[in-house]
Design an enzyme around this catalytic site. Structure first.
Site, PDB file in Angstrom:
ATOM      1  N   GLY A 406       0.774  -1.233   0.000  1.00 52.15           N
ATOM      2  CA  GLY A 406       0.000   0.000   0.000  1.00 52.15           C
ATOM      3  C   GLY A 406       0.801   1.277   0.000  1.00 52.15           C
ATOM      4  N   GLN A 407       2.117   1.179   0.173  1.00 55.87           N
ATOM      5  CA  GLN A 407       2.920   2.399   0.234  1.00 55.87           C
ATOM      6  C   GLN A 407       4.067   2.314  -0.772  1.00 55.87           C
ATOM      7  OE1 GLN A 407       3.316   4.236   4.281  1.00 55.87           O
ATOM      8  NE2 GLN A 407       3.100   2.131   4.923  1.00 55.87           N
TER       9      GLN A 407
END
Lengths: 782, 193
Positions: A406-407
């Site tokens: 997600g990052q």
């Protein structure tokens, strides 16, 4: 052309009006009022996108020191020119009017802010850390970063803390995000990160998404699957979820399950594979060992009740198992039993087993937060990978378990540099002496510098800060006063005797909790490198100057280290430290299957997928013919798993219920997550007009039947109440997501609606990652 | 690229429509319509309004109309469509872009506007659309294409048909192979080492 269409075209008065003189004049005036810059008048530079773990390549167009445009990089193998709405609006993220531009210290009244110089700010941080070290030791200091730290930031922080401060209290927000995937891969392959790559999206046939709204969260990768489906109509998308989403709209089969019962479903599929004789026995014999851990629910707990609510330090214990024992243990998970736990029809369970067992089709399993933010997240990672291991559908193009991130640098920084309380670079851990020795030697610090005991994991770190056991904490590139679970537990007013430093680019609820705020340089305002979900390391140059006195996070760390007498850790020229730092970091992985490309090669390419040996990247890890570490002529070799005889481990992991389930007082499930337009806590994306205007505030998604029962409709207010907090917000019925009866969903991007005041700080027993997807609430009409 | 037959036909028809109307003296009426400024008609949108829908030149525009709750491509089909009370829905400019097939998610890039409010004011100044004509070698040569062709392969979506704006309207849409004469201006070397 039929008559109707002809008349339609004739009647298009609007088209004719475009030729009117008034319009011409306005167009001319508009054109003259513009500064008439062509795209070719801008200077374009490459960078990975600042947001999710996909790592799309963008080209940023710069003029007069400002980013004026971006475009998808057609040369990037990740996104091939396409971006999502967040990526297209990247430049505006840098230019919110409230950018932090100078260091600020909390005034004597505990409320106001006063500007201070960088020198004073850095001196103050150094003295606060020194004081804590002297009075309370290395366990009283902490640093909390994120998967948005560049590789340089993360490496500087790790080296400073573990090699200088003699403290393992370094944690990232990725503990809330990817830790279960890390522990999943580590427990099975003794090496983190997936074996496959994005090319799998063109090679695979069945895409089985476990609790993963890929259409909104990894939109560009989802587009690659849709394009693949267009070209190969027999491609199937299977959506296993607890709520209908944009992904469901494109699914060939939607499997709705009761929250937490994915554990039972995966075991049920394993059982059906065994029963129908679909195991790849030759592959198992050659490549697999069987393991068990602690399985007792009472002994494990959830990390949030009793003594565990202050310290959760559960340790799993490994024991050897066998294929026969494994078969016996999963035989309990018959379709009837699993269907009862999960609510999934037996026919769907059988379909899933047929897909995993079909050797004529490639199978890709995809997951992200649904599986990772789970009280048994590591187990769930193990179970999905088990499905691939027992069928031999792994480490080959089109068949892989693939964990999405997600990052932008959850992989590159957190997982590879190892900015976690228990880890060191290149898959090493602080608990092993030989690993500490290697790190101490590379860093040139005395033997015994790195403590053998892991530091606090993220949730315990904040608990310790509130208790006062951690006295000084520095938060960089993340917003924990929005994202920590059970947020009331960290209600904080400055002046409590602790010291909180926050580096960020905008004011947030986290800067509000701080004693000292430092302005950071963002994205291409500094040199950096990120690592994406497919092991691709991507370097970017500094393309514009940061505003005011803002400085890159790694610089801030190095300057404090120097003031604490730890400058020897960063012995490089002040104007040219990135390259030597990267090459030092790179030396950890060379020859160990974690070989990163050289700094010079990374600067020239659109990223390289590690291991990079002789300048060539490796798309499929452990696979003969792809991975240079595999000396076999065909098949796979799990060469990193030295402790398992260079084989992969299949774990028996049973079903355990969630930490909190709906009951008479709190009859609804609460699930939290993201929306396409906003990234994480929205501190960047809400400052982009187009994104904010698309989703201006948080809301609660309610099923139509529940809304009818409560006599509310979209736009009405309801109150959500959990055992930990309550909140009033707008209802959304039949929005982009449709939760089933008895469950609600709230996005967490909105700092005015802190949904984490309601969530529970239960966590995965092994990874210590909190579960943001399951707790109980009640919904009241207001 | 070769335009689909439908788009070609549409372009020709719109030319016919223009000449037919011009020939029967409707020009003044049309001007009056324009002055009245019916806000619902998309094609009357000024260059300024269009620019405001985009973060910068090249950014995907936000959706300028309300959510009708139907599939985008039921109106933005390969010919475009006149929608009663709204205006002309132009065809998609990027129908053939890799990754953007018929089943691609339009709202991955194009979003609705739920409010006019902003969260925090911004100093962002995006690249403005250059409404000058494309650069030419001399008066006799066709202009180069001043923007990237990637994701804008269907020239007719913007340069022909009822929704095409005056400043960029093509005078000869019947010549279907645009890139036979107009080439993409390619002066954008990355400054990477």
């Amino acid at each position: 052309m039929d008559r109707r269409r002809f008349i339609q075209a004739l009647g298009t008065g609007t088209g004719i009006v475009a030729f009117s003189q008034a319009h011409k004049d306005e167009a001319k005036a508009f054109a003259e009022g513009q500064s008439a810059i062509n795209p070719s008048d801008l200077t374009w530079g490459k960078a990975p996108c600042r947001y999710c773990g996909t790592g799309c390549g963008v080209e940023a167009g710069v003029k007069d020191g400002k980013v004026m445009a971006v475009r998808g990089d057609t040369a990037s193998p990740v996104n091939k020119g396409l971006l999502c709405v967040k990526g297209y609006h990247l430049p505006a993220m840098l230019y919110g009017k409230d950018r932090l531009t100078h260091p600020m210290k909390r005034g004597a009244d505990g409320k106001s802010w006063e500007k201070i110089s960088w020198d004073d700010a850095l001196d103050l941080i150094a003295s606060k850390y020194q004081e804590a070290l002297k009075e309370s030791g290395p366990e009283s200091v902490a640093i909390y970063g994120s998967g948005q730290w560049t590789i340089f930031d993360g490496y500087a922080a790790l080296k400073w803390f573990k090699g200088g401060m003699r403290s393992n209290n370094i944690e990232p927000n990725a503990r809330l995000c990817m830790a279960s995937a890390v522990m999943g891969f580590v427990t099975q392959f003794q090496s983190d990160e997936p074996m496959g790559c994005y090319e799998d999206f063109e090679e695979g046939d069945d895409f089985i998404m476990w609790g993963n709204n890929m259409a909104e969260m990894h939109p560009v990768l989802f587009s690659r699957i849709l394009e693949s489906k267009r070209k190969k109509p027999n491609v199937r998308i299977i959506d296993l979820a607890t709520r209908r989403t944009a992904t469901t709209d494109y699914a060939d089969m939607y499997v709705e399950f009761r929250p937490g019962s994915d554990l039972a479903i995966a075991n049920g599929i394993l059982h059906l594979l065994i029963e129908s004789g679909k195991l790849d026995n030759a592959f198992i014999k050659e490549n697999i060992v069987f393991k068990r851990g602690i399985e007792d629910l009472e002994e494990i707990g959830f990390g949030c009740y009793g003594d565990q609510a202050e310290h959760y330090t559960f340790q799993d214990k490994t024991r050897d198992s066998s294929i026969d024992e494994f078969k016996k243990l999963v035989s309990e998970y018959t379709p009837a039993h699993v269907s009862k736990i999960s609510g999934v029809p037996e026919a769907q369970l059988r379909s899933l087993a047929e897909m995993y067992g079909d050797q004529s089709r490639g199978t890709i399993s995809l997951w992200c937060m649904g599986v990772n933010q789970h009280t048994r997240g590591t187990w769930m990672n193990n179970l999905i990978t088990n499905l691939h291991l027992v069928t031999g559908k792994i480490s080959r193009p089109g068949s892989n378990p693939f964990s999405l991130t997600g990052q932008p640098s959850a992989c590159g920084t957190v997982r590879e540099v190892g900015t976690l309380a228990n880890r060191l670079p290149a898959d090493m851990v602080v608990t092993k002496k030989e690993h500490r020795d290697i790190a101490e030697k590379i860093w040139g610090v005395p033997e015994g510098t790195i403590p053998a005991k892991p530091g606090y994991h993220a949730t315990d770190m904040f608990r310790a800060f509130m208790r006062g056991d951690v006295k000084v904490m520095w938060v960089q590139t993340t917003n924990p006063w929005v994202t920590m679970p059970n947020l009331h537990r960290i209600d904080r007013k400055p002046g409590d005797g602790r010291f909180l430093i926050v580096s960020d680019i905008y004011p947030t609820p986290t800067t509000e909790a701080a004693d000292l705020v430092l302005p950071a340089a963002a994205w291409i305002e500094r040199e950096g490198a990120f690592g994406n979900s497919e092991r691709r390391t991507q370097h970017f140059d500094k393309l514009v100057e940061p505003p005011g006195e803002a400085k890159e996070d790694a610089w801030q760390i190095i300057e404090v280290a120097k003031r604490m007498g730890m400058g020897h850790l960063f012995p490089w020229p002040e104007d040219a430290w990135h390259k030597p730092m990267f090459e030092e970091y790179r030396s950890f992985g060379l020859g160990h299957g974690k070989d990163l490309a050289s700094y010079d090669q990374l600067r020239k390419t659109r990223g390289m997928v590690w291991p990079v040996v002789d300048g060539k990247e490796t798309l499929y890890r452990y696979a003969a013919g792809y991975d240079p570490y595999v000396k076999k002529s065909k098949g796979v070799h799990f060469y990193k798993a030295k402790g398992y005889g260079e084989k992969a481990a299949v774990w028996f992991r049973p079903y355990h219920p969630p930490a909190e389930e709906p009951d008479a007082d709190y009859p609804f499930w609460l699930c939290t997550g993201r929306v396409l337009e906003h990234w994480h806590t929205g501190s960047l994306t809400r400052r982009v007009k187009q994104l904010h205007q698309a989703v201006p505030k948080a809301y609660v998604e309610l099923n139509r039947a529940d809304a009818t029962k409560l006599s509310v409709k979209s736009g009405d207010r309801v109150k959500l109440v959990s055992r930990r907090g309550s909140m009033e917000m707008d209802v959304k019925v039949d929005g982009r997501g449709k939760p089933p009866v008895g469950s609600v969903f709230v996005p967490f991007f909105d700092e005015h609606y802190l949904i984490n005041e309601l969530t529970l700080d239960a966590m995965c027993n092994i990874s210590k990652q909190p579960d943001y997807k399951k707790c109980a609430v009640r919904v009241e009409r207001v | 690229m070769i335009a689909p037959a439908g788009v070609r036909a549409l372009a020709v028809v719109s030319l016919l429509a223009i000449s037919a109307l011009a020939g029967c003296g409707r020009g003044d009426d049309a001007k009056k319509d324009g002055a009245r400024g019916d806000a619902r008609t998309v094609a009357k949108t000024s260059a300024r309004e269009r620019a405001e829908r985009r973060g910068y030149d090249g950014a995907p525009p936000v959706i300028p109309h309300q959510n009708f709750g139907v599939e985008c491509m039921s109106c933005h089909n390969d010919r475009g469509m006149q929608v009663e009370g709204v205006g002309f829905a132009p065809p998609m400019p990027h129908a053939v872009t890799a990754g953007l097939s018929d089943i691609a998610r339009c709202r991955q890039c194009h979003v609705f506007r739920e409010t006019d409010e902003i969260f925090v004011a911004s100093d962002f100044r995006g690249l403005a659309q250059d409404l000058r004509r494309g650069r030419r070698l001399n008066d006799m040569t066709p202009p180069v294409i001043p923007h990237p062709v990637f994701m804008r392969e269907n020239c007719y979506a913007c340069h022909a048909g009822p929704a095409a704006r005056e400043e960029i309207r093509c005078s000869h849409p019947e010549r279907a192979r645009c890139q036979q004469c107009h080439v993409e201006e390619n002066a954008t070397d990355l400054f990477t080492p």
